[in-house]
Design an enzyme around this catalytic site. Structure first.
Site, PDB file in Angstrom:
ATOM      1  N   TRP A   1      40.568  40.506  45.211  1.00  0.00           N
ATOM      2  CA  TRP A   1      41.546  41.643  46.068  1.00  0.00           C
ATOM      3  C   TRP A   1      42.400  42.271  45.115  1.00  0.00           C
ATOM      4  CZ3 TRP A   1      46.953  41.618  46.113  1.00  0.00           C
ATOM      5  CH2 TRP A   1      47.880  42.355  45.834  1.00  0.00           C
ATOM      6  N   ASN A   2      42.802  41.550  43.596  1.00  0.00           N
ATOM      7  CA  ASN A   2      43.456  41.039  42.498  1.00  0.00           C
ATOM      8  C   ASN A   2      43.179  41.878  41.606  1.00  0.00           C
ATOM      9  OD1 ASN A   2      45.586  41.450  40.366  1.00  0.00           O
ATOM     10  ND2 ASN A   2      46.666  40.077  41.617  1.00  0.00           N
ATOM     11  N   ASP A   3      42.236  43.307  41.710  1.00  0.00           N
ATOM     12  CA  ASP A   3      41.917  44.182  41.067  1.00  0.00           C
ATOM     13  C   ASP A   3      42.348  44.029  39.300  1.00  0.00           C
ATOM     14  OD1 ASP A   3      40.437  45.806  42.811  1.00  0.00           O
ATOM     15  OD2 ASP A   3      41.797  46.950  43.632  1.00  0.00           O
ATOM     16  N   ALA A   4      43.007  43.700  38.952  1.00  0.00           N
ATOM     17  CA  ALA A   4      43.994  43.580  38.048  1.00  0.00           C
ATOM     18  C   ALA A   4      43.958  42.232  37.138  1.00  0.00           C
ATOM     19  CB  ALA A   4      45.439  44.183  37.598  1.00  0.00           C
TER      20      ALA A   4
END
Length: 799
Positions: free
Chosen positions: A484-487
């Site tokens: 979910w946390n693309d970074a």
């Protein structure tokens, strides 16, 4: 501290935000959209338009840094032929005004300006069935003498792809062509093929006023040493009738008006696209279709009828019978009943597409599309059903989804983020609880790479992919390119990194499927889901528990993220909130993670995504460590994370804490210093800049964010407690103790329920009794009436 009311306020019915000052801290914008054509417009008329995919079919020109200048845009330049003074309808770009107002409404924006005893009113909207935008303009002579006025409608063409527009614009403009069609009195623009590929649309611009002159060559209109603020044509007073080939293109008409004292003139401007192929017959057909659209909207009565239809369509979305709340918090009521619904719809129209701030691609990402459709279920279940099937069609037969799709270019086939499989089961279960449409489970849906299966099988395949295929040696879900946390985009790029958070998401999906299969009487499926859930729960508690909180992930080197071992990024919000949602912690662990949520992660603006933020780049974690501290995913107050937190609070009956988080993050909170916060007070931003940054408290990247999806469902389903279930509507409020009463109106399976909640005992959760139409019921589950009638539900809360 300045409140947003320094700049404007909501209309009496809350359907408009009325801006009284031009100098808002950021451009405050609106989306005008029918789901195919989109016009983004600021309170000054700045902005741009696109069709289907902003990466492919830009109509008007824009670059992401333009939000600082709020130009170019849609303008009416007005020139007094006697004094040679000129100004513009939105104040900017010329900057002259003696009376200004902007009304951002649902599906339209109206900007008023007056100067030199002349008033202008410009209403822009996108008709529901057109690939076009329409401007309805009014110009009035406020003086007691006759006036000679010239009006110059202006826009700047892009007509093509976003990437070459910003990377090789010097070459890309060489394929431009713009001409004036004298027969139809309109401007026609197009691009010749680029990179061997045809551009599939031509642009058109027309007006209902007689055309005295026109310009298409940018330099002829603006001038070599001039700007949007002082175009050379406005200085001179006459267009040059320029065309364009291989040049920057504008769309400008010159109109002459003689206005008697107090006389008002109305006219329309029409801008849009028509299909085209690279042959004479197709071009002629495109021009013919363009002329038909322009002619239709030259009729002012038709324009007004179309505008009313557009307004009525949007008002239908807000119909209080579907979902409507009444609580002691008027700011919350306004947000849920009007502006959250509007923002949710724009999410569904454009995903995380182009905005005033974001890049120009138009892909509908799998995760975002799933969550956006989830929040649309109570508002438009048929739409959500279409999206559900579409998502299943973009899944491979091994259970892995595609990254997403474009309305112009079709499916993307590169490797997707690792979390995408969990969202289909969640959407399916929510749709079934809302509609009771269990027949859909047997619907055969094709896999993207061949073969087909029932929708039910598609959902099961998604969870099996994560647990049986895309897993580490320890049995945890792989991080891959990101979750979910693309970074966290380098955390698992080597194929070994593990996502703890995704394991929690998988547990939620498995619990949902177990609940469904139990209801359906499929004991073996329910047992399999329970076994899988318990296995994953055991693994997570074994490998993720860090002593006082859950860690977030392990990178390819086996190093934990979100751990006491980390000097930066050591406490991660989502790992704690999703552990609660998934039901992982025992009482001892729960007490500890609530302590870090409430004490370590909370701020006056809502919870940070993690603390402390990264200050040094780490190649083994990803771009998140390169972002400035407190921005984007690097320790910002990410609104999506705040919504997860409020959702998890309700799971524990923590109504006060859930409401506190929502209040802090509501865009229209009067506790916000608008000079610091900057972004619009009527829609959620993606994030608020967090601690460790000198701009701490500033909103960023407004409009297209999944946080509004989660806040809407949290407030309506969890706090107000109107929860669709397989067998009916379950009533389970989780209120702040200070609320003594509240209401929610909810359409559910063919009946409308007015749910009145009394909380005289001042509790967060607990029901003494429920009455339906005056009769007490034994449980908190109301079987569907399906009779098309209104039903009164009375709820008395207590211990």
């Amino acid at each position: 501290m300045a409140q947003y009311t320094e700049y404007g306020n909501f209309s009496s019915d809350n359907s408009e935000f009325v801006i009284k000052r031009i100098d808002t801290p950021r451009p405050w914008i609106n989306y005008l959209s029918n789901g195919k054509y989109c016009a983004i417009i600021s309170h000054t008329g700045g902005g741009y338009s696109f069709y289907l995919d902003p990466g492919v079919n830009r109509v008007s020109r824009w670059s992401s840094e333009n939000y600082m200048k709020d130009t170019p845009g849609r303008y009416l330049y007005i020139r007094d032929q006697e004094s040679n003074q000129y100004w513009s309808s939105g104040v900017r770009p010329v900057g002259k005004s003696q009376g200004y107002e902007c009304r951002h409404g649902l599906g339209y924006t109206t900007i008023k300006n007056s100067y030199a005893e002349v008033s202008t009113e410009l209403t822009c909207f996108v008709p529901w069935e057109e690939s076009a935008e329409v401007w309805l303009a009014k110009i009035k002579n406020l003086s007691n003498r006759e006036r000679s006025i010239k009006v110059f409608p202006f826009m700047e063409w892009s007509m093509g792809q976003w990437m070459p527009e910003i990377s090789v614009r010097n070459l890309y403009i060489l394929v431009n062509q713009g001409v004036f069609d004298a027969e139809n009195q309109m401007i026609i623009t197009r691009k010749f093929p680029w990179g061997g590929k045809e551009h599939l649309f031509l642009g058109f611009m027309g007006s209902s006023l007689k055309v005295k002159g026109y310009d298409i060559d940018y330099e002829n209109f603006i001038g070599q040493t001039h700007s949007y603020q002082d175009p050379v044509v406005l200085e001179r007073g006459t267009c040059t009738n320029s065309t364009a080939r291989g040049m920057n293109m504008v769309g400008v008409f010159e109109h002459e008006l003689r206005l008697k004292p107090q006389e008002e003139v109305e006219f329309s401007v029409i801008i849009g696209l028509a299909p085209m192929r690279e042959n004479d017959a197709a071009i002629k057909a495109g021009i013919k279709k363009s002329a038909a659209v322009v002619d239709k909207y030259r009729d002012i009565s038709y324009v007004k009828s179309s505008l009313n239809e557009t307004k009525n369509r949007w008002q239908k979305l807000l119909h209080p019978g579907r979902v409507h709340i009444e609580t002691p918090d008027e700011q919350l009521n306004r947000s849920v009943n009007v502006w959250m619904k509007y923002q949710i719809t724009m999410n569904n129209h454009w995903g995380r597409s182009a905005s005033y701030y974001h890049e120009g691609w138009g892909e509908f990402g799998y995760r975002n599309t799933s969550q956006d459709a989830w929040s649309m279920i109570p508002l438009d279940p048929e739409y959500a059903k279409e999206r559900l099937i579409q998502l299943a069609e973009h899944q491979k037969k091994n259970g892995q989804p595609l990254p997403g799709w474009s309305l112009s270019l079709g499916p993307s086939t590169h490797r997707p983020p690792s979390d995408f499989p969990i969202w289909l089961p969640m959407l399916l279960i929510s749709y079934l609880k809302e509609t009771g449409d269990f027949k859909i489970l047997k619907k055969k849906v094709k896999y993207f790479d061949g073969g087909s299966a029932t929708l039910y099988e598609h959902a099961k395949k998604a969870t099996e992919f994560l647990q049986d295929i895309d897993r580490s040696a320890r049995g945890l879900p792989l991080m891959g390119t990101q979750d979910w946390n693309d970074a966290f985009d380098r955390t698992g790029i080597g194929g070994k990194g593990e996502s703890i958070w995704l394991g929690m998401g998988l547990c939620v999906a498995l619990k949902n499927l177990e609940e469904l299969s139990t209801f359906l009487g499929e004991k073996s499926v329910a047992k399999d889901c329970r076994v899988r859930y318990e296995k994953m729960k055991t693994l997570l508690n074994k490998y993720a528990w860090d002593g006082d909180w859950y860690c977030y992930a392990y990178n390819d080197l086996g190093q934990p993220l979100g751990s006491k071992k980390n000097k930066e990024g050591s406490i991660q919000l989502n790992a704690q909130t999703w552990a609660i949602i998934a039901g992982l912690p025992d009482d001892v662990k729960l007490k500890k993670i609530l302590k870090v949520i409430d004490q370590d992660l909370d701020t006056p603006y809502g919870p940070v995504l993690f603390t402390p933020p990264y200050t040094k780049y780490n190649h083994n974690i990803g771009r998140i460590t390169a972002f400035a501290p407190g921005t984007k995913e690097n320790g910002a107050i990410f609104c999506h994370g705040g919504a997860f937190k409020a959702f998890s609070d309700c799971a524990l009956g923590r109504g006060d804490q859930a409401y506190d988080t929502i209040k802090k993050m509501l865009p229209a909170s009067l506790d916000k210093d608008i000079e610091l916060y900057k972004t619009e007070p009527y829609v959620f931003p993606e994030y608020i800049i967090g601690p460790g940054n000198r701009r701490y408290g500033e909103g960023a990247f407004s409009w297209l964010t999944g946080s509004v999806d989660w806040f809407f469902i949290t407030i309506t389903d969890k706090i107000l407690g109107a929860q669709p279930d397989f067998a009916g509507l379950r009533i389970d409020p989780c209120l702040p103790k200070s609320w003594k009463d509240a209401k929610i109106f909810r359409t559910f399976r063919g009946a409308c329920y007015e749910i009145r909640i009394k909380n005289r005992a001042g509790v967060n959760r607990g029901i003494q009794f429920i009455k339906v139409d005056g009769q007490k019921i034994e449980s908190n589950l109301i079987p569907p009436h399906g009779d098309g009638k209104n039903h009164l539900v009375e709820v008395e809360m207590g211990r």
